[in-house]
Motif scaffolding. Structure first.
Motif, PDB file in Angstrom:
ATOM      1  N   TRP A  50     -55.752 -46.520 -42.571  1.00 16.86           N
ATOM      2  CA  TRP A  50     -54.299 -46.887 -42.144  1.00 16.86           C
ATOM      3  C   TRP A  50     -53.452 -45.675 -42.662  1.00 16.86           C
ATOM      4  O   TRP A  50     -53.439 -45.129 -43.653  1.00 16.86           O
ATOM      5  CB  TRP A  50     -53.633 -48.306 -42.468  1.00 16.86           C
ATOM      6  CG  TRP A  50     -53.957 -48.536 -44.102  1.00 16.86           C
ATOM      7  CD1 TRP A  50     -54.918 -48.976 -44.624  1.00 16.86           C
ATOM      8  CD2 TRP A  50     -52.855 -48.212 -44.983  1.00 16.86           C
ATOM      9  NE1 TRP A  50     -54.587 -49.101 -46.159  1.00 16.86           N
ATOM     10  CE2 TRP A  50     -53.464 -48.883 -46.295  1.00 16.86           C
ATOM     11  CE3 TRP A  50     -51.565 -47.759 -45.088  1.00 16.86           C
ATOM     12  CZ2 TRP A  50     -52.616 -48.856 -47.428  1.00 16.86           C
ATOM     13  CZ3 TRP A  50     -50.902 -48.004 -46.019  1.00 16.86           C
ATOM     14  CH2 TRP A  50     -51.199 -48.329 -47.499  1.00 16.86           C
ATOM     15  N   TYR A  71     -51.141 -49.533 -39.405  1.00 19.44           N
ATOM     16  CA  TYR A  71     -51.031 -48.376 -38.014  1.00 19.44           C
ATOM     17  C   TYR A  71     -51.524 -47.065 -38.582  1.00 19.44           C
ATOM     18  O   TYR A  71     -51.280 -46.925 -39.705  1.00 19.44           O
ATOM     19  CB  TYR A  71     -49.590 -48.816 -37.523  1.00 19.44           C
ATOM     20  CG  TYR A  71     -48.467 -48.615 -38.414  1.00 19.44           C
ATOM     21  CD1 TYR A  71     -47.898 -47.417 -38.885  1.00 19.44           C
ATOM     22  CD2 TYR A  71     -47.972 -49.722 -39.162  1.00 19.44           C
ATOM     23  CE1 TYR A  71     -46.907 -47.532 -39.848  1.00 19.44           C
ATOM     24  CE2 TYR A  71     -47.211 -49.917 -40.042  1.00 19.44           C
ATOM     25  CZ  TYR A  71     -46.379 -48.646 -40.342  1.00 19.44           C
ATOM     26  OH  TYR A  71     -45.433 -48.540 -41.149  1.00 19.44           O
ATOM     27  N   THR A  72     -51.844 -46.426 -37.515  1.00 19.38           N
ATOM     28  CA  THR A  72     -52.246 -44.988 -37.710  1.00 19.38           C
ATOM     29  C   THR A  72     -51.121 -44.122 -37.026  1.00 19.38           C
ATOM     30  O   THR A  72     -50.545 -44.584 -36.308  1.00 19.38           O
ATOM     31  CB  THR A  72     -53.605 -44.645 -37.373  1.00 19.38           C
ATOM     32  OG1 THR A  72     -53.627 -45.146 -36.020  1.00 19.38           O
ATOM     33  CG2 THR A  72     -54.671 -45.668 -38.214  1.00 19.38           C
ATOM     34  N   ASP A  74     -51.598 -41.748 -34.854  1.00 24.93           N
ATOM     35  CA  ASP A  74     -52.102 -41.968 -33.319  1.00 24.93           C
ATOM     36  C   ASP A  74     -51.569 -42.942 -32.722  1.00 24.93           C
ATOM     37  O   ASP A  74     -51.798 -43.393 -31.487  1.00 24.93           O
ATOM     38  CB  ASP A  74     -53.246 -41.596 -33.028  1.00 24.93           C
ATOM     39  CG  ASP A  74     -54.426 -42.526 -33.575  1.00 24.93           C
ATOM     40  OD1 ASP A  74     -54.016 -43.708 -34.001  1.00 24.93           O
ATOM     41  OD2 ASP A  74     -55.624 -42.305 -33.386  1.00 24.93           O
ATOM     42  N   ARG A  76     -52.424 -46.497 -33.222  1.00 23.16           N
ATOM     43  CA  ARG A  76     -53.320 -47.644 -33.093  1.00 23.16           C
ATOM     44  C   ARG A  76     -52.817 -48.680 -34.336  1.00 23.16           C
ATOM     45  O   ARG A  76     -52.354 -48.263 -35.291  1.00 23.16           O
ATOM     46  CB  ARG A  76     -54.697 -47.351 -33.595  1.00 23.16           C
ATOM     47  CG  ARG A  76     -55.450 -46.587 -32.390  1.00 23.16           C
ATOM     48  CD  ARG A  76     -57.107 -46.185 -32.730  1.00 23.16           C
ATOM     49  NE  ARG A  76     -56.896 -45.293 -33.765  1.00 23.16           N
ATOM     50  CZ  ARG A  76     -57.659 -45.167 -34.884  1.00 23.16           C
ATOM     51  NH1 ARG A  76     -58.638 -46.057 -35.074  1.00 23.16           N
ATOM     52  NH2 ARG A  76     -57.576 -44.255 -35.751  1.00 23.16           N
ATOM     53  N   ARG A  78     -52.977 -53.001 -36.009  1.00 20.38           N
ATOM     54  CA  ARG A  78     -53.775 -53.999 -36.199  1.00 20.38           C
ATOM     55  C   ARG A  78     -53.138 -55.094 -37.001  1.00 20.38           C
ATOM     56  O   ARG A  78     -52.712 -54.684 -37.984  1.00 20.38           O
ATOM     57  CB  ARG A  78     -55.219 -53.913 -36.950  1.00 20.38           C
ATOM     58  CG  ARG A  78     -56.057 -54.942 -37.077  1.00 20.38           C
ATOM     59  CD  ARG A  78     -57.378 -54.515 -37.609  1.00 20.38           C
ATOM     60  NE  ARG A  78     -57.949 -55.957 -37.705  1.00 20.38           N
ATOM     61  CZ  ARG A  78     -59.274 -56.053 -38.601  1.00 20.38           C
ATOM     62  NH1 ARG A  78     -59.782 -54.982 -38.918  1.00 20.38           N
ATOM     63  NH2 ARG A  78     -59.659 -57.155 -38.611  1.00 20.38           N
TER      64      ARG A  78
END
Length: 147
Positions: A50, A71-72, A74, A76, A78
């Motif tokens: 993350w 979150y990342t 890029d 993504r 969760r």
């Protein structure tokens, strides 16, 4: 993991127009630092990839709740909250430490950690208990805030 920077409540208070004495107490700062350590070391976050995480704590008369996501860069994301219930207890302690006697205190706290520099930021809502509910728009904004 090395913690290189904490944004303390004192730093945040400088940006808040009506910061009361309880808002910047040493106890509140200690609780924020303790909460950040607890979250970063929690099993749900420790070994996952993350770049940022957000926790939303709501404290109402009928109870408390905690939601969150990682979150990342890029984009993504969760949904994820700490495994340890102690994190929610720390939010309750924080609200108590920040509330002057006779005042209602905040309803919602948004707690964010940026992994790159381990900075912590907090935002508080005193009127709208539904503020910062998790949505696609909130996640996109969190990713944008990483830059």
């Amino acid at each position: 993991m090395k913690r290189t920077k904490w944004t303390t409540l004192a730093d945040i208070a400088l940006r808040r127009e009506l910061a009361g004495p309880a808002f910047v107490s040493e106890e509140a700062v200690r609780i924020v630092e303790s909460l950040a350590e607890l979250v970063v070391d929690d099993q749900n976050f420790k070994n996952r990839p993350w770049d940022g995480l957000t926790l939303i704590s709501q404290i109402r008369e009928r109870g408390e709740s905690l939601s969150g996501y990682i979150y990342t860069a890029d984009g993504r994301a969760r949904s994820l909250i700490p495994q340890d219930r102690e994190a929610l207890d720390r939010f309750v302690e924080l609200r108590s430490a920040m509330t002057d006697p006779g005042e209602p205190g905040w309803k919602v706290c948004r707690f964010r950690i940026k992994r790159a520099d381990m900075s912590v930021s907090l935002d508080f809502e005193y009127r709208l208990s539904r503020r910062w509910e998790i949505s696609d728009a909130q996640i996109r904004q969190s990713v944008a805030d990483l830059e």
